[in-house]
Structure formats: structure tokens, C-alpha cells
Motif scaffolding. Structure first.
Motif, PDB file in Angstrom:
ATOM      1  N   VAL A 170       0.865  -1.187   0.000  1.00 27.12           N
ATOM      2  CA  VAL A 170       0.000   0.000   0.000  1.00 27.12           C
ATOM      3  C   VAL A 170       0.898   1.233   0.000  1.00 27.12           C
ATOM      4  O   VAL A 170       1.833   1.319   0.811  1.00 27.12           O
ATOM      5  N   PHE A 171       0.619   2.165  -0.905  1.00 22.78           N
ATOM      6  CA  PHE A 171       1.356   3.426  -0.979  1.00 22.78           C
ATOM      7  C   PHE A 171       0.367   4.581  -0.865  1.00 22.78           C
ATOM      8  O   PHE A 171      -0.727   4.527  -1.445  1.00 22.78           O
ATOM      9  N   LEU A 172       0.753   5.620  -0.156  1.00 23.75           N
ATOM     10  CA  LEU A 172       0.010   6.874  -0.173  1.00 23.75           C
ATOM     11  C   LEU A 172       0.833   7.857  -0.995  1.00 23.75           C
ATOM     12  O   LEU A 172       2.004   8.117  -0.685  1.00 23.75           O
ATOM     13  N   VAL A 173       0.221   8.401  -2.045  1.00 22.55           N
ATOM     14  CA  VAL A 173       0.948   9.154  -3.069  1.00 22.55           C
ATOM     15  C   VAL A 173       0.261  10.491  -3.321  1.00 22.55           C
ATOM     16  O   VAL A 173      -0.978  10.557  -3.399  1.00 22.55           O
ATOM     17  N   ASP A 174       1.050  11.560  -3.464  1.00 25.45           N
ATOM     18  CA  ASP A 174       0.450  12.857  -3.781  1.00 25.45           C
ATOM     19  C   ASP A 174       0.299  13.017  -5.292  1.00 25.45           C
ATOM     20  O   ASP A 174       0.631  12.108  -6.067  1.00 25.45           O
ATOM     21  N   THR A 175      -0.175  14.172  -5.730  1.00 27.87           N
ATOM     22  CA  THR A 175      -0.452  14.375  -7.160  1.00 27.87           C
ATOM     23  C   THR A 175       0.814  14.523  -7.997  1.00 27.87           C
ATOM     24  O   THR A 175       0.742  14.541  -9.226  1.00 27.87           O
ATOM     25  N   GLN A 176       1.963  14.620  -7.338  1.00 29.78           N
ATOM     26  CA  GLN A 176       3.248  14.650  -8.042  1.00 29.78           C
ATOM     27  C   GLN A 176       3.889  13.260  -8.066  1.00 29.78           C
ATOM     28  O   GLN A 176       5.059  13.123  -8.428  1.00 29.78           O
ATOM     29  N   ALA A 177       3.126  12.245  -7.657  1.00 35.40           N
ATOM     30  CA  ALA A 177       3.573  10.850  -7.630  1.00 35.40           C
ATOM     31  C   ALA A 177       4.592  10.567  -6.523  1.00 35.40           C
ATOM     32  O   ALA A 177       5.237   9.525  -6.528  1.00 35.40           O
ATOM     33  N   LEU A 198      -6.159   4.683   7.446  1.00 34.85           N
ATOM     34  CA  LEU A 198      -6.914   5.928   7.584  1.00 34.85           C
ATOM     35  C   LEU A 198      -6.093   6.976   8.333  1.00 34.85           C
ATOM     36  O   LEU A 198      -6.076   8.154   7.952  1.00 34.85           O
ATOM     37  N   SER A 199      -5.401   6.550   9.387  1.00 34.58           N
ATOM     38  CA  SER A 199      -4.563   7.473  10.151  1.00 34.58           C
ATOM     39  C   SER A 199      -3.440   8.047   9.288  1.00 34.58           C
ATOM     40  O   SER A 199      -3.168   9.253   9.316  1.00 34.58           O
ATOM     41  N   ALA A 200      -2.801   7.184   8.490  1.00 34.49           N
ATOM     42  CA  ALA A 200      -1.718   7.635   7.608  1.00 34.49           C
ATOM     43  C   ALA A 200      -2.253   8.567   6.528  1.00 34.49           C
ATOM     44  O   ALA A 200      -1.590   9.543   6.150  1.00 34.49           O
ATOM     45  N   ALA A 201      -3.447   8.268   6.027  1.00 37.00           N
ATOM     46  CA  ALA A 201      -4.054   9.114   4.997  1.00 37.00           C
ATOM     47  C   ALA A 201      -4.366  10.502   5.549  1.00 37.00           C
ATOM     48  O   ALA A 201      -4.121  11.522   4.887  1.00 37.00           O
ATOM     49  N   LYS A 202      -4.885  10.556   6.766  1.00 38.04           N
ATOM     50  CA  LYS A 202      -5.179  11.847   7.390  1.00 38.04           C
ATOM     51  C   LYS A 202      -3.898  12.658   7.575  1.00 38.04           C
ATOM     52  O   LYS A 202      -3.882  13.876   7.344  1.00 38.04           O
ATOM     53  N   GLN A 203      -2.829  11.976   7.979  1.00 39.66           N
ATOM     54  CA  GLN A 203      -1.559  12.658   8.184  1.00 39.66           C
ATOM     55  C   GLN A 203      -1.017  13.223   6.872  1.00 39.66           C
ATOM     56  O   GLN A 203      -0.524  14.356   6.827  1.00 39.66           O
ATOM     57  N   MET A 204      -1.115  12.423   5.794  1.00 39.48           N
ATOM     58  CA  MET A 204      -0.623  12.912   4.509  1.00 39.48           C
ATOM     59  C   MET A 204      -1.421  14.134   4.059  1.00 39.48           C
ATOM     60  O   MET A 204      -0.835  15.133   3.609  1.00 39.48           O
TER      61      MET A 204
END
Length: 209
Positions: A170-177, A198-204
């Protein structure tokens, strides 16, 4: 005649699953996945209906939860996808999209009729998994068990046909990849919990403000 047709279909099926080996590790424990701070490489993936799509274009839309899984034939993957279906509304409310990628052919992805909240994509030649540093060869004993499962890739390696899969990730990625969070585990039975994701997503999303 029926026998000839069956043999031809088997050959075509194996050719369809054939993948080129350029970064496949000897075991799941030796994979070297992309780390936070690095960028997800672009890839040409297939939609459920077989249409080519560029991952880079999808990532530009909004921050992304990018999931790499083994295939719908894997009960642990199916359980993970069900969990994503439940979590997707909260992730979308935060402003994220969810993309799930597996080595399965598009026609196999179509069998997942329960998914309605995120996009399934096919990395049928295993090139994306290799670029992510997730691909590995199954040992001969396990390969013998898996080799008849749809979505399992066969790789010509030194003249021998071997079986390769991605380690689930699982990777959390911004719009710049750019990767902000990454989870992998060589033990395919252990998956990231929805609470941690969910916690990691909120932090990002907080960091991106």
C-alpha cells in the motif's frame, strides 16, 4: 479436434500471462519496494475493459491510495479489497482516490462485481510491480500449487518457466507521484489495517495543506 483446441487455448493462456523479467527477486523477503520520498514510476496499465491508461495521468487527479495485490483468487487479497470498499467513503471524504493494481488480466478484474468505490487496474505483464521493487519468484513447491491460478504470471528465466508475483503493498501518493507512506510485508497473510491506513491518509492530507 477438441483436444487441439484445448491445447491451443492453454498455449494462448500461458502466453498471455508471460512476463519479462528485469527486476524479480528470488524471494518475497528480498524485495526492495520504493520508499517514502521517492516517486512512483509511470506505467501503462489496463482498465477492467482492457483500455490502456497512464498511471501518471490518474495520479494527477488527486492524492491516491495505491494498492498492489496478488489477485482476486487470493482470499487475503479479497478480504483486503472488501476492507477498502468499506473504507473508501472516508478516504474520498478526505480527498483521496483509491487505485488497486494486480497482475490479473482485465477479464478477471471484471469478476469483482462488489467493488464500486475504487478503480481496479491490470499490470498483466508484471512490469509495474517490478518497477516498484515488489516482484519475486515463488519457490518451486509453491509455484507448483499456484501455477494453474488465473492472474499468476509465468516468467521465462534462463530458459526455465518460473512463477512470479508482487508482494502486497500500500502506498500513499500525492499528485506529483511522491510517496508519503508505504507498507509491505513479505508475509502475504498480514495486511495493513484500515485504522492504520486511515490514520496515515489523514496525516498525509494534513501535510499537503
Amino acid at each position: 479436434m477438441k483436444y487441439i483446441i484445448s491445447v491451443l487455448l492453454l498455449i494462448v493462456s500461458q502466453m498471455t500471462n508471460a512476463a519479462s523479467a528485469f527486476n524479480i527477486k528470488p524471494s518475497a523477503e528480498l524485495v526492495t519496494p520504493i520508499l517514502p520520498g521517492l516517486k512512483i514510476p509511470d506505467a501503462t496499465l489496463l482498465t477492467k475493459v482492457g483500455v490502456k491508461t497512464q498511471l501518471s495521468q490518474l495520479l494527477k487527479n488527486k492524492p491516491t491510495v495505491l494498492v498492489v495485490y496478488r489477485g482476486g483468487w487470493c482470499p487475503f487479497c479479497s478480504r483486503q479489497l472488501m476492507g477498502l470498499q468499506q473504507l473508501a467513503p472516508q478516504l474520498q471524504q478526505l480527498g483521496l482516490q483509491v487505485l488497486a493494481v494486480s497482475p490479473e488480466q482485465p477479464q478477471e478484474l471484471q469478476k469483482n462485481t462488489e467493488n464500486t468505490l475504487y478503480q481496479l487496474l491490470s499490470d498483466s505483464d508484471l512490469s509495474f510491480s517490478q518497477n516498484l521493487g515488489l516482484a519475486f519468484y515463488l519457490d518451486d513447491k509453491t509455484a507448483q500449487i499456484y501455477r494453474n491460478k488465473l492472474g499468476v504470471n509465468f516468467v521465462d528465466f534462463d530458459g526455465q518457466e518460473k512463477v512470479a508475483l508482487p508482494v502486497p503493498a500500500v502506498f500513499l501518493v500525492d499528485t506529483q507521484a511522491m510517496v508519503h507512506f508505504q507498507y509491505t510485508n513479505p508475509n502475504y497473510k498480514v495486511r495493513l489495517s484500515n485504522d492504520v491506513l486511515l490514520s496515515a491518509a489523514k496525516q498525509m492530507m494534513q501535510d499537503l495543506k
